[in-house]
Design a protein around this motif. Structure first.
Motif, mmCIF file in Angstrom:
data_model
loop_
_atom_site.group_PDB
_atom_site.id
_atom_site.type_symbol
_atom_site.label_atom_id
_atom_site.label_comp_id
_atom_site.label_asym_id
_atom_site.label_seq_id
_atom_site.Cartn_x
_atom_site.Cartn_y
_atom_site.Cartn_z
ATOM 1 N N LEU A 23 29.743 40.026 36.773
ATOM 2 C CA LEU A 23 30.496 41.002 37.546
ATOM 3 C C LEU A 23 31.149 42.062 36.668
ATOM 4 C CD1 LEU A 23 32.299 38.655 40.081
ATOM 5 C CD2 LEU A 23 30.286 40.042 40.456
ATOM 6 N N LEU A 24 31.449 43.181 37.291
ATOM 7 C CA LEU A 24 32.271 44.222 36.681
ATOM 8 C C LEU A 24 33.708 43.999 37.126
ATOM 9 C CD1 LEU A 24 30.159 47.412 37.392
ATOM 10 C CD2 LEU A 24 30.630 46.438 35.161
ATOM 11 N N LEU A 25 34.645 44.233 36.231
ATOM 12 C CA LEU A 25 36.053 44.145 36.565
ATOM 13 C C LEU A 25 36.632 45.551 36.513
ATOM 14 C CD1 LEU A 25 37.057 41.005 34.513
ATOM 15 C CD2 LEU A 25 36.359 41.147 36.887
ATOM 16 N N VAL A 72 43.506 44.175 39.423
ATOM 17 C CA VAL A 72 42.192 43.968 38.811
ATOM 18 C C VAL A 72 41.297 43.396 39.890
ATOM 19 C CG1 VAL A 72 40.876 42.780 37.035
ATOM 20 C CG2 VAL A 72 43.176 43.578 36.532
ATOM 21 N N ARG A 73 40.243 44.095 40.180
ATOM 22 C CA ARG A 73 39.290 43.672 41.202
ATOM 23 C C ARG A 73 37.935 43.424 40.549
ATOM 24 N NH1 ARG A 73 43.040 42.418 44.410
ATOM 25 N NH2 ARG A 73 44.066 44.059 45.547
ATOM 26 N N GLN A 74 37.170 42.561 41.175
ATOM 27 C CA GLN A 74 35.826 42.265 40.678
ATOM 28 C C GLN A 74 34.805 42.788 41.676
ATOM 29 O OE1 GLN A 74 35.532 38.047 40.242
ATOM 30 N NE2 GLN A 74 36.302 37.625 42.286
ATOM 31 N N ARG A 75 33.671 43.210 41.134
ATOM 32 C CA ARG A 75 32.603 43.677 42.023
ATOM 33 C C ARG A 75 31.270 43.555 41.308
ATOM 34 N NH1 ARG A 75 30.401 48.836 41.661
ATOM 35 N NH2 ARG A 75 31.329 50.232 40.141
ATOM 36 N N TYR A 76 30.220 43.486 42.098
ATOM 37 C CA TYR A 76 28.882 43.437 41.540
ATOM 38 C C TYR A 76 28.442 44.844 41.128
ATOM 39 C CZ TYR A 76 28.231 38.668 43.151
ATOM 40 O OH TYR A 76 28.354 37.321 43.328
ATOM 41 N N PRO A 77 27.734 44.962 40.020
ATOM 42 C CA PRO A 77 27.184 46.286 39.685
ATOM 43 C C PRO A 77 26.048 46.634 40.643
ATOM 44 C CG PRO A 77 26.549 44.661 38.035
ATOM 45 C CD PRO A 77 27.462 43.971 38.990
#
Length: 111
Positions: A23-25, A72-77
């Motif tokens: 994941l991207l943060l 701080v959030r996480q997401r898929y590239p």
């Protein structure tokens, strides 16, 4: 039943799980309007796998020091990120020596 997310520490996202998923943060401060994207695998070289995402960067913005506006959030590239998203990568680590001033005292003599 409420729609709020669980507040238990067992449900808080951790850095190790985000790195395993690739994941991207995205760290954002809504006070100084600063946002940075990081790869979770790069942050594993600095922080422990069990670090909560909210505790990264000591839980406050590195620029203004405010913790109330720090998220701080996480997401898929996604495919649209390729060639467009600026990701902050770890270039290396630097160690520095710390010095302090103190009064000189004569060395102890061994008897």
């Amino acid at each position: 039943m409420s729609n709020s997310p669980p507040s238990s520490m067992f449900y808080r996202p951790r850095l190790g799980a985000a790195a395993d998923k690739g994941l991207l943060l995205v760290a954002r401060c809504n006070f100084c309007r600063r946002a940075r994207a990081y790869l979770a695998t790069d942050l594993l070289q600095i922080y422990h796998r069990d670090t909560f995402l909210d505790d990264l960067f000591d839980g406050c913005c590195p620029r203004c020091g405010k913790s109330d506006f720090w998220r701080v959030r996480q997401r898929y590239p996604s495919n649209s990120d390729v060639g467009m998203l600026v990701v902050r990568r770890l270039a290396g680590t630097r160690t520095t020596h710390l010095w302090r001033d103190e009064l000189y005292s004569a060395p102890a003599k061994d008897v």
